[in-house]
Design an enzyme around this catalytic site. Structure first.
Site, PDB file in Angstrom:
ATOM      1  N   HIS A 305       0.844  -1.193   0.000  1.00 53.99           N
ATOM      2  CA  HIS A 305       0.000   0.000   0.000  1.00 53.99           C
ATOM      3  C   HIS A 305       0.875   1.236   0.000  1.00 53.99           C
ATOM      4  O   HIS A 305       1.945   1.234   0.606  1.00 53.99           O
ATOM      5  CB  HIS A 305      -0.910   0.010   1.250  1.00 53.99           C
ATOM      6  CG  HIS A 305      -2.077   0.922   1.105  1.00 53.99           C
ATOM      7  ND1 HIS A 305      -1.995   2.258   1.398  1.00 53.99           N
ATOM      8  CD2 HIS A 305      -3.336   0.686   0.669  1.00 53.99           C
ATOM      9  CE1 HIS A 305      -3.184   2.803   1.155  1.00 53.99           C
ATOM     10  NE2 HIS A 305      -4.007   1.884   0.711  1.00 53.99           N
ATOM     11  N   ASP A 362      -8.006  -5.381   0.235  1.00 51.67           N
ATOM     12  CA  ASP A 362      -8.492  -6.183  -0.884  1.00 51.67           C
ATOM     13  C   ASP A 362      -8.091  -7.647  -0.808  1.00 51.67           C
ATOM     14  O   ASP A 362      -8.606  -8.469  -1.564  1.00 51.67           O
ATOM     15  CB  ASP A 362      -7.989  -5.594  -2.205  1.00 51.67           C
ATOM     16  CG  ASP A 362      -8.624  -4.255  -2.468  1.00 51.67           C
ATOM     17  OD1 ASP A 362      -9.810  -4.118  -2.166  1.00 51.67           O
ATOM     18  OD2 ASP A 362      -7.931  -3.346  -2.941  1.00 51.67           O
TER      19      ASP A 362
HETATM   20  N1  CMC Z   1       4.038  -7.578  -4.845  1.00 52.17           N
HETATM   21  C1  CMC Z   1       5.366  -7.581  -5.035  1.00 52.17           C
HETATM   22  N2  CMC Z   1       6.144  -6.492  -4.915  1.00 52.17           N
HETATM   23  C2  CMC Z   1       5.553  -5.340  -4.594  1.00 52.17           C
HETATM   24  C3  CMC Z   1       4.163  -5.259  -4.373  1.00 52.17           C
HETATM   25  C4  CMC Z   1       3.387  -6.427  -4.497  1.00 52.17           C
HETATM   26  N3  CMC Z   1       2.070  -6.428  -4.317  1.00 52.17           N
HETATM   27  N4  CMC Z   1       3.808  -3.992  -4.070  1.00 52.17           N
HETATM   28  C5  CMC Z   1       4.960  -3.293  -4.099  1.00 52.17           C
HETATM   29  N5  CMC Z   1       5.995  -4.102  -4.412  1.00 52.17           N
HETATM   30  C6  CMC Z   1       7.418  -3.707  -4.506  1.00 52.17           C
HETATM   31  C7  CMC Z   1       7.684  -2.949  -5.802  1.00 52.17           C
HETATM   32  O1  CMC Z   1       8.106  -3.807  -6.820  1.00 52.17           O
HETATM   33  C8  CMC Z   1       8.768  -1.998  -5.366  1.00 52.17           C
HETATM   34  O2  CMC Z   1       9.965  -2.678  -5.350  1.00 52.17           O
HETATM   35  P1  CMC Z   1      11.355  -1.902  -5.692  1.00 52.17           P
HETATM   36  O3  CMC Z   1      11.512  -0.855  -4.624  1.00 52.17           O
HETATM   37  O4  CMC Z   1      12.392  -2.986  -5.608  1.00 52.17           O
HETATM   38  O5  CMC Z   1      11.186  -1.317  -7.054  1.00 52.17           O
HETATM   39  C9  CMC Z   1       8.419  -1.654  -3.920  1.00 52.17           C
HETATM   40  O6  CMC Z   1       7.647  -2.777  -3.438  1.00 52.17           O
HETATM   41  C10 CMC Z   1       7.575  -0.379  -3.770  1.00 52.17           C
HETATM   42  O7  CMC Z   1       6.461  -0.475  -4.637  1.00 52.17           O
HETATM   43  P2  CMC Z   1       5.805   0.775  -5.375  1.00 52.17           P
HETATM   44  O8  CMC Z   1       5.034   0.302  -6.553  1.00 52.17           O
HETATM   45  O9  CMC Z   1       6.859   1.825  -5.613  1.00 52.17           O
HETATM   46  O10 CMC Z   1       4.842   1.313  -4.233  1.00 52.17           O
HETATM   47  P3  CMC Z   1       3.589   2.213  -4.454  1.00 52.17           P
HETATM   48  O11 CMC Z   1       3.342   2.896  -3.165  1.00 52.17           O
HETATM   49  O12 CMC Z   1       3.730   3.068  -5.668  1.00 52.17           O
HETATM   50  O13 CMC Z   1       2.427   1.149  -4.790  1.00 52.17           O
HETATM   51  C11 CMC Z   1       0.583  -0.296  -4.620  1.00 52.17           C
HETATM   52  C12 CMC Z   1       1.441   0.766  -3.917  1.00 52.17           C
HETATM   53  C13 CMC Z   1      -0.656  -0.583  -3.785  1.00 52.17           C
HETATM   54  C14 CMC Z   1       0.095   0.226  -5.997  1.00 52.17           C
HETATM   55  C15 CMC Z   1       1.421  -1.579  -4.813  1.00 52.17           C
HETATM   56  O14 CMC Z   1       1.826  -2.073  -3.556  1.00 52.17           O
HETATM   57  C16 CMC Z   1       0.698  -2.664  -5.600  1.00 52.17           C
HETATM   58  O15 CMC Z   1       0.700  -2.638  -6.832  1.00 52.17           O
HETATM   59  N6  CMC Z   1      -0.002  -3.628  -4.896  1.00 52.17           N
HETATM   60  C17 CMC Z   1      -0.790  -4.614  -5.549  1.00 52.17           C
HETATM   61  C18 CMC Z   1      -2.133  -3.999  -5.935  1.00 52.17           C
HETATM   62  C19 CMC Z   1      -3.044  -3.813  -4.744  1.00 52.17           C
HETATM   63  O16 CMC Z   1      -3.197  -4.679  -3.900  1.00 52.17           O
HETATM   64  N7  CMC Z   1      -3.691  -2.627  -4.703  1.00 52.17           N
HETATM   65  C20 CMC Z   1      -4.668  -2.309  -3.672  1.00 52.17           C
HETATM   66  C21 CMC Z   1      -4.276  -1.130  -2.856  1.00 52.17           C
HETATM   67  S1  CMC Z   1      -5.298  -0.999  -1.391  1.00 52.17           S
HETATM   68  C22 CMC Z   1      -6.859  -0.587  -1.962  1.00 52.17           C
HETATM   69  C23 CMC Z   1      -7.014   0.841  -2.207  1.00 52.17           C
HETATM   70  O17 CMC Z   1      -6.766   1.650  -1.295  1.00 52.17           O
HETATM   71  O18 CMC Z   1      -7.482   1.178  -3.320  1.00 52.17           O
END
Ligand code: CMC
Length: 427
Positions: A305, A362
């Site tokens: 998240h 989720d």
């Molecule tokens: N599985 C594997 N690796 C992950 C995941 C995951 N679900 N989420 C983040 N990472 C890794 C990502 O690859 C990155 O690694 P590195 O630093 O080596 O490049 C690091 O963790 C940080 O990720 P980010 O994408 O920069 O973080 P963000 O804050 O931009 O993204 C997120 C947050 C929710 C979009 C992401 O964690 C994700 O895609 N999760 C899966 C989708 C999901 O469950 N979304 C629901 C969010 S909660 C409901 C809502 O509030 O709408």
């Protein structure tokens, strides 16, 4: 409290005021930065930017805390009803008995939709995704409720709010009914908000529909847990759309469009699909390895998240709801076992520990919605029904904010500089 932040640009010092909220990090007020330095700040994804002041929802992502108007989410989910929470988010306080009766009556009175709106559905393909239908149909509401589109009239704003909250379940149930070829059901205003929605979704005109109290309770909790989440992507979309003076139906339609994405509201659908694809606990290591592989775009859906760097407090409640629903309905869904085991493995894996990736709301909500009987395509629609309350509360707060102005981010331009037009024949 910090008095001011000092910034030196090109050898010139500048002081920028620091603002403090009631709780949470202080913010540096950089509104005068461009005028003073000729520089913008660069913050794609708004990871360090507070776009507004708000009194509605507070998140402490490090501690895993979520408060609606100061009340912890677990207390509300355990003890409150969705309409009480809606009143709280919209008006700032839990309703008194009289206020509760009044608010419930107002919402209930608005559950029917203009009959002509029903004809819109026939213009969609039967296999249309219900979120596609919701984007269109909610935007189309502006064409039907002209008497509540004057955004400068506080009374009209309230009526539009009640209409949106009340009609979303009716519109959502109709999207579902259309997709399976069953007739639409009119609302039954003797039922609770959740029971009414369940009946319109799963009932048929040919026989009475008895609402299962276990399912009704789970539905209420689902709605409460997803009702607001401060300045998330869809809420920011609603605020940005509203900042131009667009009517609330158009703004909520914009929020629905944003919520649809798999990184936001669509994650519950993606999470359940992923759990189904994993199928059995012995396949978990394979998927964990894929999630950790930099060259594989696969992510563990329902994990991670932007704000929570700890267990999402909504996921904790949702895991309990999932267990209760499956136990009480006597459903032995192997998906739940896969989810529990996947969670344990991920929580003990250095990759997920180091990146502070925990289950989010989720991860378990799909298990609950599936147990209730919703197809995956309806998951994000349920989220939209619930989040409409938060969107409306945030939109209303923005409309009442004397400092509100049109949202207009700037950019770091990296495209071509001046070029003279070359006629087609000379290219
Ligand atoms: N599985 C594997 N690796 C992950 C995941 C995951 N679900 N989420 C983040 N990472 C890794 C990502 O690859 C990155 O690694 P590195 O630093 O080596 O490049 C690091 O963790 C940080 O990720 P980010 O994408 O920069 O973080 P963000 O804050 O931009 O993204 C997120 C947050 C929710 C979009 C992401 O964690 C994700 O895609 N999760 C899966 C989708 C999901 O469950 N979304 C629901 C969010 S909660 C409901 C809502 O509030 O709408």
């Amino acid at each position: 409290m910090t008095e001011a932040a000092h910034l030196t640009v090109d050898g010139t010092d500048g002081d920028y005021p620091v603002m403090a909220g009631t709780v949470g990090p202080e913010v540096i007020d950089i509104r005068k930065l461009y005028g003073a330095t000729g520089r913008f700040t660069y913050d794609p994804g708004f990871t360090s930017t507070a776009a507004c002041e708000s009194k509605i929802t507070y998140i402490d992502g490090d501690e895993g805390i979520l408060l609606y108007r100061g009340y912890p989410i677990d207390q509300l989910a355990e003890q409150s009803s969705f309409l009480e929470v809606a009143h709280l988010l919209l008006n700032g306080s839990l309703p008194s008995t009289a206020e509760h009766a009044d608010f419930s009556r107002n919402i209930t009175r608005h559950t029917m939709i203009h009959e002509q709106l029903a004809t819109f559905y026939r213009g969609f393909r039967r296999d249309a995704h219900p979120m596609a239908i919701m984007c269109g149909i909610v935007g189309a509401m502006a064409a039907f409720y002209h008497d509540s589109t004057d955004i400068h009239d506080p009374q009209q704003r309230v009526i539009a709010s009640h209409r949106l909250i009340a009609k979303m379940p009716t519109l959502a149930a109709m999207a579902y009914k259309y997709s399976i070829g069953q007739p639409f059901l009119y609302p039954d205003n003797s039922l609770s908000f959740s029971a009414n929605f369940l009946r319109m979704t799963f009932g048929v005109p040919a026989e009475p529909y008895v609402v299962d109290p276990i399912v009704e309770d789970a539905m209420e909790k689902l709605l409460i847990l997803q009702a607001d989440h401060e300045q998330n992507a869809s809420t920011s979309t609603v605020r940005l759309a509203g900042s131009s003076g667009a009517n609330p139906f158009a703004c909520i339609s914009a929020g629905i469009a944003c919520l649809w994405g798999p990184a936001h509201g669509g994650a519950n659908e993606a999470a359940l699909n992923m759990l189904r694809e994993i199928g059995t606990p012995d396949r978990i290591p394979e998927f964990i390895a894929r999630a950790k592989n930099k060259d594989d775009p696969f992510r563990l859906m329902g994990f991670g998240h932007r704000v929570y760097k700890n267990y999402d407090p909504r996921a904790k409640v949702m895991a309990g709801v999932a267990k209760k629903v499956l136990d009480q309905l006597g459903i032995a869904d192997p998906i739940f076992d896969v989810a529990r085991e996947l969670e344990q493995i991920a929580l003990n894996d250095p990759y997920f520990i180091d990146k502070k990736l925990y289950p989010n709301v989720d991860f378990y909500s799909g298990v609950v919605m599936s147990a209730i009987g919703f197809p995956t395509s309806m998951f994000t629609v349920l989220f939209a029904i619930s989040r409409t309350v938060g969107w409306i509360a945030q939109w209303t707060e923005m409309m009442e904010d004397p400092e509100q102005k049109i949202g207009r981010p700037r950019q770091l331009y990296t495209g071509a500089t001046h070029r003279d037009y070359v006629p087609l024949s000379a290219r």
